[in-house]
Scaffold this active site. Structure first.
Site, PDB file in Angstrom:
ATOM      1  N   CYS A 123      45.393  45.091  43.438  1.00 56.95           N
ATOM      2  CA  CYS A 123      46.212  46.279  43.175  1.00 56.95           C
ATOM      3  C   CYS A 123      46.179  47.245  44.348  1.00 56.95           C
ATOM      4  O   CYS A 123      47.054  48.094  44.481  1.00 56.95           O
ATOM      5  CB  CYS A 123      45.723  46.955  41.914  1.00 56.95           C
ATOM      6  SG  CYS A 123      43.960  47.194  41.912  1.00 56.95           S
ATOM      7  N   GLY A 145      46.370  46.287  34.427  1.00 58.34           N
ATOM      8  CA  GLY A 145      47.456  45.318  34.567  1.00 58.34           C
ATOM      9  C   GLY A 145      48.680  45.983  35.145  1.00 58.34           C
ATOM     10  O   GLY A 145      48.580  46.986  35.862  1.00 58.34           O
ATOM     11  N   SER A 146      49.835  45.445  34.814  1.00 64.26           N
ATOM     12  CA  SER A 146      51.080  45.932  35.417  1.00 64.26           C
ATOM     13  C   SER A 146      51.551  47.210  34.718  1.00 64.26           C
ATOM     14  O   SER A 146      51.292  47.413  33.528  1.00 64.26           O
ATOM     15  CB  SER A 146      52.148  44.851  35.309  1.00 64.26           C
ATOM     16  OG  SER A 146      52.353  44.534  33.950  1.00 64.26           O
ATOM     17  N   ASN A 162      43.595  38.841  38.228  1.00 62.98           N
ATOM     18  CA  ASN A 162      43.280  38.730  39.659  1.00 62.98           C
ATOM     19  C   ASN A 162      41.808  38.933  40.019  1.00 62.98           C
ATOM     20  O   ASN A 162      41.353  38.423  41.030  1.00 62.98           O
ATOM     21  CB  ASN A 162      44.176  39.678  40.477  1.00 62.98           C
ATOM     22  CG  ASN A 162      43.925  41.123  40.150  1.00 62.98           C
ATOM     23  OD1 ASN A 162      43.633  41.467  38.999  1.00 62.98           O
ATOM     24  ND2 ASN A 162      44.018  41.980  41.127  1.00 62.98           N
ATOM     25  N   GLU A 222      55.703  46.620  43.942  1.00 57.70           N
ATOM     26  CA  GLU A 222      54.418  45.973  44.249  1.00 57.70           C
ATOM     27  C   GLU A 222      54.668  44.492  44.479  1.00 57.70           C
ATOM     28  O   GLU A 222      55.096  43.791  43.552  1.00 57.70           O
ATOM     29  CB  GLU A 222      53.463  46.168  43.066  1.00 57.70           C
ATOM     30  CG  GLU A 222      52.121  45.533  43.289  1.00 57.70           C
ATOM     31  CD  GLU A 222      51.203  45.668  42.079  1.00 57.70           C
ATOM     32  OE1 GLU A 222      51.685  45.528  40.935  1.00 57.70           O
ATOM     33  OE2 GLU A 222      50.007  45.905  42.281  1.00 57.70           O
ATOM     34  N   GLU A 267      44.860  51.418  34.306  1.00 54.18           N
ATOM     35  CA  GLU A 267      44.637  51.120  35.726  1.00 54.18           C
ATOM     36  C   GLU A 267      45.753  50.155  36.123  1.00 54.18           C
ATOM     37  O   GLU A 267      45.736  49.000  35.713  1.00 54.18           O
ATOM     38  CB  GLU A 267      43.275  50.450  35.938  1.00 54.18           C
ATOM     39  CG  GLU A 267      42.074  51.250  35.461  1.00 54.18           C
ATOM     40  CD  GLU A 267      41.781  52.466  36.318  1.00 54.18           C
ATOM     41  OE1 GLU A 267      42.215  52.509  37.477  1.00 54.18           O
ATOM     42  OE2 GLU A 267      41.118  53.387  35.803  1.00 54.18           O
ATOM     43  N   LEU A 268      46.715  50.629  36.908  1.00 52.26           N
ATOM     44  CA  LEU A 268      47.935  49.844  37.116  1.00 52.26           C
ATOM     45  C   LEU A 268      48.137  49.466  38.590  1.00 52.26           C
ATOM     46  O   LEU A 268      47.192  49.484  39.359  1.00 52.26           O
ATOM     47  CB  LEU A 268      49.119  50.631  36.551  1.00 52.26           C
ATOM     48  CG  LEU A 268      48.901  51.132  35.103  1.00 52.26           C
ATOM     49  CD1 LEU A 268      50.025  52.045  34.657  1.00 52.26           C
ATOM     50  CD2 LEU A 268      48.738  49.969  34.141  1.00 52.26           C
TER      51      LEU A 268
HETATM   52  P1  NAP Z   1      49.874  41.958  33.260  1.00 52.12           P
HETATM   53  O1  NAP Z   1      50.918  40.907  33.160  1.00 52.12           O
HETATM   54  O2  NAP Z   1      50.273  43.359  32.975  1.00 52.12           O
HETATM   55  O3  NAP Z   1      48.701  41.502  32.268  1.00 52.12           O
HETATM   56  C1  NAP Z   1      47.513  42.240  32.143  1.00 52.12           C
HETATM   57  C2  NAP Z   1      46.886  41.940  30.781  1.00 52.12           C
HETATM   58  O4  NAP Z   1      47.746  42.467  29.766  1.00 52.12           O
HETATM   59  C3  NAP Z   1      46.759  40.448  30.500  1.00 52.12           C
HETATM   60  O5  NAP Z   1      45.589  40.215  29.750  1.00 52.12           O
HETATM   61  C4  NAP Z   1      47.991  40.180  29.639  1.00 52.12           C
HETATM   62  O6  NAP Z   1      47.875  39.045  28.818  1.00 52.12           O
HETATM   63  C5  NAP Z   1      48.005  41.451  28.807  1.00 52.12           C
HETATM   64  N1  NAP Z   1      49.263  41.716  28.118  1.00 52.12           N
HETATM   65  C6  NAP Z   1      50.490  41.177  28.350  1.00 52.12           C
HETATM   66  N2  NAP Z   1      51.386  41.686  27.454  1.00 52.12           N
HETATM   67  C7  NAP Z   1      50.715  42.558  26.676  1.00 52.12           C
HETATM   68  C8  NAP Z   1      51.081  43.408  25.581  1.00 52.12           C
HETATM   69  N3  NAP Z   1      52.324  43.455  25.114  1.00 52.12           N
HETATM   70  N4  NAP Z   1      50.122  44.185  25.029  1.00 52.12           N
HETATM   71  C9  NAP Z   1      48.857  44.165  25.491  1.00 52.12           C
HETATM   72  N5  NAP Z   1      48.443  43.371  26.515  1.00 52.12           N
HETATM   73  C10 NAP Z   1      49.365  42.579  27.092  1.00 52.12           C
HETATM   74  O7  NAP Z   1      49.169  41.956  34.704  1.00 52.12           O
HETATM   75  P2  NAP Z   1      48.662  40.718  35.552  1.00 52.12           P
HETATM   76  O8  NAP Z   1      49.843  39.990  36.092  1.00 52.12           O
HETATM   77  O9  NAP Z   1      47.624  39.954  34.809  1.00 52.12           O
HETATM   78  O10 NAP Z   1      47.912  41.491  36.741  1.00 52.12           O
HETATM   79  C11 NAP Z   1      48.573  42.034  37.826  1.00 52.12           C
HETATM   80  C12 NAP Z   1      48.761  43.528  37.696  1.00 52.12           C
HETATM   81  O11 NAP Z   1      47.521  44.177  37.448  1.00 52.12           O
HETATM   82  C13 NAP Z   1      49.288  44.141  38.983  1.00 52.12           C
HETATM   83  O12 NAP Z   1      50.272  45.094  38.700  1.00 52.12           O
HETATM   84  C14 NAP Z   1      48.047  44.800  39.575  1.00 52.12           C
HETATM   85  O13 NAP Z   1      48.323  45.849  40.463  1.00 52.12           O
HETATM   86  C15 NAP Z   1      47.365  45.271  38.344  1.00 52.12           C
HETATM   87  N6  NAP Z   1      45.942  45.549  38.621  1.00 52.12           N
HETATM   88  C16 NAP Z   1      45.511  46.844  38.645  1.00 52.12           C
HETATM   89  C17 NAP Z   1      44.174  47.126  38.945  1.00 52.12           C
HETATM   90  C18 NAP Z   1      43.647  48.541  38.974  1.00 52.12           C
HETATM   91  O14 NAP Z   1      42.440  48.712  38.895  1.00 52.12           O
HETATM   92  N7  NAP Z   1      44.490  49.553  39.096  1.00 52.12           N
HETATM   93  C19 NAP Z   1      43.293  46.074  39.221  1.00 52.12           C
HETATM   94  C20 NAP Z   1      43.781  44.772  39.197  1.00 52.12           C
HETATM   95  C21 NAP Z   1      45.107  44.519  38.887  1.00 52.12           C
HETATM   96  P3  NAP Z   1      48.548  37.647  29.269  1.00 52.12           P
HETATM   97  O15 NAP Z   1      47.814  37.195  30.476  1.00 52.12           O
HETATM   98  O16 NAP Z   1      48.312  36.797  28.098  1.00 52.12           O
HETATM   99  O17 NAP Z   1      49.997  37.933  29.532  1.00 52.12           O
END
Ligand code: NAP
Length: 473
Positions: free
Chosen positions: A282, A228-229, A152, A376, A248-249
């Site tokens: 997020c 990420g999530s 994002n 979320e 950071e979730l």
């Molecule tokens: P996501 O699906 O959790 O993916 C995040 C990253 O993790 C991507 O690079 C993804 O790769 C990778 N990933 C997936 N499976 C993995 C595994 N088994 N082991 C290691 N890495 C893996 O999250 P998203 O949909 O990209 O982003 C949305 C989420 O991020 C939301 O929950 C949001 O709140 C959170 N977020 C948090 C912050 C903060 O600072 N707290 C900031 C921004 C976003 P792929 O893309 O290849 O699946």
């Protein structure tokens, strides 16, 4: 012919057999192809980082110069990067431009921290029998840091990891989201052009399941910085044993509008922020608790403002809301809205979907167990919920598995102070929304929103080891 993006390992662009396409999120047409890494390439990338770290230490001043130069290069390439972000993520051009400027600031803040890493003198002579000893601490790099980023805000969030990791003297293996590899490749090129020694930054592209698991298994990685999530963060945390991780979730951020607040300010800030980046932040405004005396007025004004927002082509400078990251994600959010409506909620405005575009949507009449409220939503949707007393609002805001940031609008010092004390969140933002973030501030959540603080000055401590030296004289 589509442009082709490759893995960046040991200063070279490496192609692999397995290719994927990057899709323009607004048009649905292919933008580029990219090489996918498998476990073998992950191994080569970690080896390159490990060897670079062992081969040569980069002096703090040189780290400062490299990161400062990288920040300048981001600004020189501002429009190209903004266009990439807009096409690859679906961000509006104005949001994309803002992200590039912030990323340049994040690298500059990181550069400055490279010069500030310091230990302290430990007054060990104060302990009995130690008059012939002197002691001090030093902050030393950890070795190889793994940076995993979401889709994002792919540029600035990557800079929040790579910048401080390099500033601390670590080598990095970086894995961007599969949907945003071009931004990742352009950032690697910026750092290479800024003079970063070969092997200090390596990028592996590919699916999280394959690449992420291979990264998690590699014991040469000392530290993981993951955004990420919660589900993926927990999986990674569970699989790395004793090694360290910063998470950071997500969140379902609450914002409280008290009856003594500046209502214009609250309506404007909550409504615009809830729909920024198509709600995919997020810290997006998701639950808005409004004191009953001003509830109807808040709803009326928020609906009126929402109707003026332009939904459409992200490259059109007039557009306020672009597409979500995919049609599947927009369908998922739409289904949560429909489920809430089936349970008795009302759509005050929006609610309809066209492809990956979900109209900016305001819901009323939601209950705490509805997914639009307790999970979320990560979409341009927020719910308005009335309350009578501030204690009630604080209790509802805290009733969440998340705890990233919360906003409170009030002109009462007592209410502001009570909220600062009682809201269980990483940050409490007074007279602004939960979406507020300045890149130098300590940023991170509690509960399932995370385990650490980003912001270069704060995360650099986690990316270094505090080593104690005791000298017997
Ligand atoms: P996501 O699906 O959790 O993916 C995040 C990253 O993790 C991507 O690079 C993804 O790769 C990778 N990933 C997936 N499976 C993995 C595994 N088994 N082991 C290691 N890495 C893996 O999250 P998203 O949909 O990209 O982003 C949305 C989420 O991020 C939301 O929950 C949001 O709140 C959170 N977020 C948090 C912050 C903060 O600072 N707290 C900031 C921004 C976003 P792929 O893309 O290849 O699946």
């Amino acid at each position: 012919m589509l442009p082709e993006y490759r893995l960046f390992i040991n200063g070279e662009w490496i192609a692999t057999e397995q290719k994927s396409q990057v899709i323009n999120k607004a048009t649905g047409t292919p933008l580029a192809t990219y090489s996918q890494a498998g476990p073998e390439e992950v191994d080569i990338a970690v080896t390159a980082a490990w060897k670079a770290f062992r081969r040569e230490k980069i002096d703090p001043y040189y780290r400062y110069e490299i990161l400062k130069k990288a920040s300048e290069l981001l600004l020189e390439r501002h429009e190209d990067l903004a266009l990439t972000l807009s096409q690859e993520v679906g961000k509006t051009l104005k949001e994309a431009r803002g992200e590039v400027s912030r990323a340049a600031e994040t690298l500059l803040l990181s550069a400055e921290e490279a010069k500030r890493l310091q230990g302290e003198v430990v007054p060990i002579e104060g302990s009995p029998g130690n008059t012939n000893r002197r002691a001090w601490t030093m902050r030393v790099p950890l070795g190889v840091v793994c940076a995993i980023t979401p889709f994002n805000a792919p540029l600035n969030l990557a800079c929040h990891k790579i910048g401080p990791a390099l500033a601390a003297g670590n080598a990095v293996v970086y894995k961007p989201a599969s949907t945003t590899p071009i931004t990742g490749a352009k950032l690697c090129q910026v750092l290479a052009d800024a003079g970063l020694p070969t092997g200090y930054l390596n990028m592996v592209l590919g699916s999280g399941a394959v690449v992420g698991d291979a990264l998690a298994r590699d014991e040469r990685i000392a530290f993981y910085s993951f955004t990420g999530s919660p589900a993926v963060g927990l999986r990674l945390k569970s699989s790395i044993g004793f090694r360290r991780i910063a998470l950071e979730l997500g969140s379902n951020s609450p914002n409280i509008v008290h009856s003594d607040a500046d209502l214009c300010l609250a309506v404007e800030a909550c409504t615009r922020s809830a729909f920024a980046n198509a709600g995919q932040l997020c810290i997006s405004v998701q639950r808005v608790y409004v004191q009953r005396q001003v509830y109807d007025e808040f709803c009326r004004r928020a609906v009126d403002l929402t109707r003026t927002l332009k939904v459409g082509d992200p490259l059109d400078p007039a557009t306020d809301i672009g597409p979500m990251i995919s049609e599947a994600e927009a369908e998922r959010a739409e289904s949560w809205v429909k489920e809430a409506v089936a349970g008795g909620a009302q759509v005050l405005v929006g609610g309809r979907r066209r492809g990956a575009w979900l109209e900016p949507t305001i819901l009323a009449g939601v209950t705490p167990e509805m997914r639009v409220c307790c999970q979320e939503i990560f979409a341009p949707v927020f719910s308005v919920i009335p309350y009578d007393t501030i204690d009630e609002a604080i209790a509802m805001a805290n009733d969440s598995r998340y705890g990233l940031q919360a906003g409170i609008f009030t002109n009462s010092l007592d209410v502001a102070n009570l909220c600062a004390q009682e809201l269980e969140f990483g940050s409490v933002i007074i007279n602004d929304v939960s979406t507020f973030r300045a890149d130098l501030m300590p940023y991170g959540g509690v509960k399932e929103s995370g385990t650490s603080k980003e912001g270069p000055r704060y995360v650099i401590r986690e990316m270094t080891e505090e080593r104690l030296v005791v000298l017997r004289i």
